[in-house]
Design a protein around this motif. Structure first.
Motif, PDB file in Angstrom:
ATOM      1  N   GLU A 138     -14.378  -3.824  -5.664  1.00  0.00           N
ATOM      2  CA  GLU A 138     -14.681  -2.626  -6.436  1.00  0.00           C
ATOM      3  C   GLU A 138     -14.735  -2.961  -7.918  1.00  0.00           C
ATOM      4  O   GLU A 138     -13.860  -3.671  -8.432  1.00  0.00           O
ATOM      5  N   ALA A 139     -15.746  -2.469  -8.601  1.00  0.00           N
ATOM      6  CA  ALA A 139     -15.887  -2.621 -10.054  1.00  0.00           C
ATOM      7  C   ALA A 139     -15.893  -1.231 -10.674  1.00  0.00           C
ATOM      8  O   ALA A 139     -16.712  -0.383 -10.302  1.00  0.00           O
ATOM      9  N   LEU A 140     -14.967  -0.997 -11.602  1.00  0.00           N
ATOM     10  CA  LEU A 140     -14.853   0.300 -12.250  1.00  0.00           C
ATOM     11  C   LEU A 140     -14.862   0.148 -13.770  1.00  0.00           C
ATOM     12  O   LEU A 140     -14.215  -0.746 -14.317  1.00  0.00           O
ATOM     13  N   SER A 159     -11.849  -5.474  -8.830  1.00  0.00           N
ATOM     14  CA  SER A 159     -10.713  -5.393  -7.902  1.00  0.00           C
ATOM     15  C   SER A 159     -11.102  -5.896  -6.516  1.00  0.00           C
ATOM     16  O   SER A 159     -11.704  -5.155  -5.729  1.00  0.00           O
ATOM     17  N   PRO A 160     -10.780  -7.154  -6.179  1.00  0.00           N
ATOM     18  CA  PRO A 160     -10.937  -7.605  -4.787  1.00  0.00           C
ATOM     19  C   PRO A 160      -9.794  -7.041  -3.945  1.00  0.00           C
ATOM     20  O   PRO A 160      -8.623  -7.115  -4.340  1.00  0.00           O
ATOM     21  N   LEU A 186      -5.790  -7.338  -5.022  1.00  0.00           N
ATOM     22  CA  LEU A 186      -5.319  -8.679  -5.366  1.00  0.00           C
ATOM     23  C   LEU A 186      -5.281  -8.923  -6.870  1.00  0.00           C
ATOM     24  O   LEU A 186      -4.617  -9.850  -7.340  1.00  0.00           O
ATOM     25  N   ASN A 187      -5.985  -8.097  -7.637  1.00  0.00           N
ATOM     26  CA  ASN A 187      -6.081  -8.317  -9.083  1.00  0.00           C
ATOM     27  C   ASN A 187      -5.301  -7.267  -9.883  1.00  0.00           C
ATOM     28  O   ASN A 187      -5.457  -7.174 -11.101  1.00  0.00           O
TER      29      ASN A 187
END
Length: 215
Positions: A138-140, A159-160, A186-187
């Motif tokens: 996910e990229a926000l 966010s992996p 994980l991030n």
């Protein structure tokens, strides 16, 4: 003596009648064999008329999945989360897809109003009929405070996520089921405010992300 003789004759007569009745019943014509319209077993089920497609050759309309997730939170902070999604049945067990995400936050206490937006891609693999493994990225685009200049700035967070989901079928043509998903970011511990590393600017309150998704 005469009475005993009469009782004996009566007993012999009854026994003969009983044996003759049983014999007639045994040799009676079998109506089950001669009556073709009489069924002795339940009728066989009708064959499935739905077309059977080899794996990988299903038409696009049968492989497509549409749905998404949403969330609402009210209180000191109002939080609205909308995420429509589209997926594709890659194999019998594997579904892949993409989605877009929009989040709106409003805090009356701090007079704060912000919008987060972005997207995500995912893979969901079925290991059991109702249990799936899921991987997601996910990229926000999020907003955070620059305490040096007392203003808000924006940045992208990647966010992996890995996790699993429990599914219940819905039977829809494009929305096949509802999935209760738990993911681990994980991030999460690296998503810090560049001006204050004590401030985590992730929109999630912990590395665990729970979603209810229709897909």
């Amino acid at each position: 003596m005469k009475r005993f003789f009469l009782l004996t004759l009566t007993f012999i007569g009854l026994a003969s009648a009983l044996v003759r009745a049983q014999t007639d019943e045994y040799y009676k014509k079998d109506t089950l064999r001669t009556d073709p319209n009489r069924r002795t077993t339940a009728p066989l089920p009708e064959p499935d008329s739905r077309p059977v497609h080899p794996e990988g050759t299903m038409p696009m309309s049968e492989r497509l999945r549409l749905g998404g997730s949403f969330g609402l939170g009210f209180g000191t902070v109002t939080n609205v989360n909308l995420s429509p999604m589209a997926g594709l049945q890659i194999t019998e067990r594997l579904v892949g897809g993409v989605g877009v995400t929009y989040m709106w936050f409003r805090s009356r206490l701090f007079n704060y109003n912000s919008h987060y937006y972005g997207g995500r891609t995912f893979l969901m693999y079925s290991i059991l009929p109702m249990i799936n493994l899921q991987a997601e990225y996910e990229a926000l685009n999020v907003e955070f405070v620059n305490p040096i200049e007392s203003r808000y700035e924006r940045t992208w967070l990647g966010s992996p996520m890995l996790g699993a989901s429990y599914s219940q079928p819905l039977g829809g043509k494009y929305t096949r089921g509802v999935h209760m998903t738990l993911l681990y970011n994980l991030n999460y511990n690296n998503q810090r405010n560049p001006y204050d590393i004590r401030d985590n600017i992730s929109p999630y309150s912990s590395p665990f992300v729970f979603r209810v998704t229709f897909l």
